[in-house]
Write an enzyme that holds these catalytic residues in place. Structure first.
Site, PDB file in Angstrom:
ATOM      1  N   ASP A 151      -3.243   4.558  -2.272  1.00  0.00           N
ATOM      2  CA  ASP A 151      -4.147   4.962  -1.370  1.00  0.00           C
ATOM      3  C   ASP A 151      -4.730   6.406  -1.970  1.00  0.00           C
ATOM      4  O   ASP A 151      -4.031   7.372  -2.063  1.00  0.00           O
ATOM      5  CB  ASP A 151      -3.823   5.174   0.194  1.00  0.00           C
ATOM      6  CG  ASP A 151      -4.632   5.459   0.947  1.00  0.00           C
ATOM      7  OD1 ASP A 151      -5.825   4.559   1.155  1.00  0.00           O
ATOM      8  OD2 ASP A 151      -4.712   6.395   1.741  1.00  0.00           O
ATOM      9  N   ASP A 171       0.927  -1.336  -0.149  1.00  0.00           N
ATOM     10  CA  ASP A 171       0.050  -0.042  -0.045  1.00  0.00           C
ATOM     11  C   ASP A 171       0.795   1.185  -0.028  1.00  0.00           C
ATOM     12  O   ASP A 171       1.808   1.382   0.777  1.00  0.00           O
ATOM     13  CB  ASP A 171      -0.710   0.068   1.359  1.00  0.00           C
ATOM     14  CG  ASP A 171      -2.432   0.297   0.918  1.00  0.00           C
ATOM     15  OD1 ASP A 171      -2.495   1.488   0.608  1.00  0.00           O
ATOM     16  OD2 ASP A 171      -3.292  -0.380   1.298  1.00  0.00           O
ATOM     17  N   HIS A 173     -11.214  -3.408   3.064  1.00  0.00           N
ATOM     18  CA  HIS A 173     -11.291  -3.238   4.516  1.00  0.00           C
ATOM     19  C   HIS A 173     -11.967  -2.064   5.006  1.00  0.00           C
ATOM     20  O   HIS A 173     -12.016  -1.836   6.154  1.00  0.00           O
ATOM     21  CB  HIS A 173      -9.795  -3.152   4.913  1.00  0.00           C
ATOM     22  CG  HIS A 173      -8.948  -1.733   4.385  1.00  0.00           C
ATOM     23  ND1 HIS A 173      -8.697  -1.904   2.885  1.00  0.00           N
ATOM     24  CD2 HIS A 173      -8.843  -0.677   4.831  1.00  0.00           C
ATOM     25  CE1 HIS A 173      -8.323  -0.658   2.594  1.00  0.00           C
ATOM     26  NE2 HIS A 173      -8.115   0.047   3.750  1.00  0.00           N
ATOM     27  N   ASP A 174     -12.465  -1.294   3.885  1.00  0.00           N
ATOM     28  CA  ASP A 174     -13.333  -0.028   4.334  1.00  0.00           C
ATOM     29  C   ASP A 174     -14.849  -0.201   4.287  1.00  0.00           C
ATOM     30  O   ASP A 174     -15.456   0.577   4.190  1.00  0.00           O
ATOM     31  CB  ASP A 174     -12.770   1.088   3.447  1.00  0.00           C
ATOM     32  CG  ASP A 174     -11.563   1.722   3.651  1.00  0.00           C
ATOM     33  OD1 ASP A 174     -11.093   1.423   4.695  1.00  0.00           O
ATOM     34  OD2 ASP A 174     -10.953   2.082   2.500  1.00  0.00           O
ATOM     35  N   GLU A 216      -6.395   3.592  -6.134  1.00  0.00           N
ATOM     36  CA  GLU A 216      -7.843   3.849  -5.214  1.00  0.00           C
ATOM     37  C   GLU A 216      -8.316   5.162  -5.643  1.00  0.00           C
ATOM     38  O   GLU A 216      -7.712   6.406  -5.440  1.00  0.00           O
ATOM     39  CB  GLU A 216      -7.627   3.916  -3.725  1.00  0.00           C
ATOM     40  CG  GLU A 216      -8.889   3.771  -3.240  1.00  0.00           C
ATOM     41  CD  GLU A 216      -8.915   4.283  -1.705  1.00  0.00           C
ATOM     42  OE1 GLU A 216     -10.086   3.574  -0.980  1.00  0.00           O
ATOM     43  OE2 GLU A 216      -7.917   5.033  -1.336  1.00  0.00           O
TER      44      GLU A 216
HETATM   45  C1  NOJ Z   1      -8.294   4.692   2.125  1.00  0.00           C
HETATM   46  C2  NOJ Z   1      -8.131   3.646   3.056  1.00  0.00           C
HETATM   47  O1  NOJ Z   1      -8.464   2.482   2.195  1.00  0.00           O
HETATM   48  C3  NOJ Z   1      -8.626   3.885   4.499  1.00  0.00           C
HETATM   49  O2  NOJ Z   1      -8.863   2.677   5.084  1.00  0.00           O
HETATM   50  C4  NOJ Z   1      -8.050   5.034   4.903  1.00  0.00           C
HETATM   51  O3  NOJ Z   1      -8.571   5.306   6.126  1.00  0.00           O
HETATM   52  C5  NOJ Z   1      -8.023   6.320   4.080  1.00  0.00           C
HETATM   53  N1  NOJ Z   1      -7.906   5.894   2.461  1.00  0.00           N
HETATM   54  C6  NOJ Z   1      -7.110   7.120   4.554  1.00  0.00           C
HETATM   55  O4  NOJ Z   1      -5.868   6.766   4.130  1.00  0.00           O
END
Ligand code: NOJ
Length: 538
Positions: free
Chosen positions: A193, A96, A308-309, A234
């Protein structure tokens, strides 16, 4: 065809994957124990969320040293060992890359916040006063006061995640240096990210702009040119128009985008993710169709239901009770039948589900900040809890369920976050032993992508577009057609076949029941889905 067009990625959230040192927190040693599991599943790439040094305000997405491994996860030697163990099994590893922001404990920020004249001051974004009323993604203003310099710094996420100033060439140089350092170590690429945010214009509350493309092209020249590197951005703010710009090979930006429009449909538009709305399946189908067509032969997309989000997909769009297995397989099939690169988030392959914990058991900074904000805004506690159950990120962060043992075989110590209580029924051991499990179904999906080129190359057309019970589409390439038909409901559904699709001409490649042929008229059982392949006249 590029190798990654047939590849499948497995995402590991190390904190919750496997604990090897008995502290209730997953670690690199734990991943190392499970490399054969990953091989057995058949994935080609592992994406590991951040394991760098971090005070863990946002579980590692707040990095204080990009060149060090967080002792909570292990050592650099263990990292090297893991990389080698994956490579030996033909699996690539991507890290990441979190460079939209750092931790407030990063040395750059420590220097920056002490002294306006420090060379690191301009690594971040400062104003004498809050110049906008923009809200951060984790609640509260994006502007945070810093006493030592009597200024405000900008943070799009928590106040402990100050945004880097990408307009400063020195910042970019440092970022390229760390990227090259990791690539020289032998990793295979990066998941980047919130990378579309590096082109933000804080003065105008603009989150992404042409600058994001400019900086990514520069990064490509400085780091990726001439290497075989896999990069996935992302890109939450990408649209069907900008996604090809990020991912068209000739533009030399990213290998692929990772967009979220299909996961943003269960919220009242404009109110953020916590204000819930029921999913309209036809809207979901339409979003997929638009993205499939926007990127076909123009760029490349990621295919994912979970990370994971995000909450667990079987609870979100399937049925996590009676038809857990059927609906999890159905969801897997409709996703894996599309064009793009599929991502499997740990536990998805065994159908892990959402949780309902008492408020005090939630750990996520986003959830905790939200509760405060919504209470102040007058939301009822019931509405807040419904939001957390449906959308809270901790749904995805409960420990991986390896067996029916105490703590699900994740650890022999109480885990950092509570287990999902269903680990006695839903676990890897059970799934491996059952030939009909979701796990074995995912194995087949991964295998089909390798075997049937049309999955990577065919175009995409929705079928039964207006039928809310069905999610169906066809993929066509020269002289071939692949049809995926899924009953998206817990009831029986009648389904005819479009005239062009000929029963008897082709074969069922995969079904989540025992279907071995298609008919002009069919009754589909709850969540029944199948994939049908036929050769057509050229
Ligand atoms: C996206 C990530 O997937 C998430 O888990 C994170 O909180 C935010 N970006 C900030 O880095």
């Amino acid at each position: 065809m590029e190798w990654w067009k047939k590849a499948v990625v497995y995402q590991i959230y190390p904190m919750s994957f496997k604990d090897s040192n008995h502290d209730g927190m997953g670690d690199l040693g734990g991943i190392l124990e499970k490399v054969d599991y990953l091989k057995e599943l058949g994935v080609d790439i592992v994406w590991m969320t951040p394991v760098y040094e971090s005070p863990m305000d946002d579980n590692g997405y707040d990095i204080s040293d990009y060149y060090k491994i967080n002792p909570l996860f292990g050592t650099m030697e263990q990292f090297d060992e893991l990389l080698e163990a994956l490579h030996q099994r033909g699996i690539r590893l991507i890290m990441d890359l979190v460079v939209n922001h750092t931790s407030d404990e990063h040395e750059w920020f420590r220097q920056a916040r002490k002294d306006r004249n420090s060379k690191y001051h301009d690594f971040y974004i400062w104003k004498d006063k809050p110049i906008t009323d923009q809200q951060s993604i984790f609640s509260g203003s994006v502007w945070e006061y810093n006493e030592e310099t009597d200024e405000y710094y900008y943070h799009l996420f928590s106040r402990r995640q100050p945004d880097l100033n990408w307009d400063n060439p020195e910042v970019r140089k440092e970022v390229y240096r760390l990227i090259n350092w990791w690539l020289d170590k032998g990793i295979d690429g990066f998941r980047m990210d919130v990378i579309d945010l590096i082109g933000k214009i804080p003065e105008e509350c603009i989150l992404t702009s042409e600058k994001s493309h400019k900086y990514l092209q520069e990064m490509y020249r400085e780091c990726f040119e001439g290497r075989e590197v896999f990069t996935v951005g992302e890109t939450s703010y990408a649209t069907p128009v900008s996604a090809p710009l990020y991912s068209a090979p000739e533009r030399k930006e990213l290998t692929m985008v990772f967009g979220f429009e299909h996961l943003g449909l269960e919220e009242v538009k404009g109110n953020g993710k916590w204000d819930l709305k029921k999913l309209d399946v036809n809207e979901l189908k339409k979003v997929f169709a638009v993205w499939q067509n926007a990127l076909h032969e123009k760029g490349w997309n990621s295919l994912f239901w979970s990370n994971h989000d995000q909450p667990r997909i079987v609870s979100r769009m399937g049925d996590d009770g009676k038809y857990r297995k059927e609906s999890a397989k159905m969801l897997g099939m409709i996703l894996h039948g599309m064009q793009g690169t599929p991502y499997i988030y740990q536990g998805e392959e065994i159908g892990m589900t959402n949780v309902k914990f008492p408020l005090e058991d939630y750990k996520d900074v986003e959830t905790i900040n939200m509760v405060k904000e919504k209470q102040e805004a007058g939301w009822s506690m019931d509405k807040i809890m419904q939001g957390i159950y449906a959308k809270g990120r901790d749904n995805a962060r409960t420990p991986m369920q390896w067996s029916a043992q105490e703590y699900g075989g994740f650890s022999d110590h109480e885990p950092w976050i509570r287990m999902n209580p269903n680990y006695e029924i839903v676990n890897v051991e059970e799934a491996e032993a059952d030939n009909n499990s979701i796990f074995h179904f995912y194995q087949k999906l991964i295998h089909l992508r390798k075997e049937w080129e049309i999955i990577s190359t065919g175009d995409f057309t929705l079928l039964f577009e207006d039928d809310r019970n069905l999610f169906a589409y066809k993929r066509e390439a020269d002289g071939e057609r692949l049809t995926v038909i899924a009953n998206f409901t817990a009831g029986e559904v009648q389904c005819g076949l479009p005239d062009e699709i000929k029963p008897g001409r082709g074969q069922i490649l995969l079904s989540n029941y025992d279907r071995d042929s298609v008919g002009k008229k069919m009754t589909l059982r709850p969540y029944e889905s199948f994939m049908y392949y036929e050769e057509t006249e050229k």
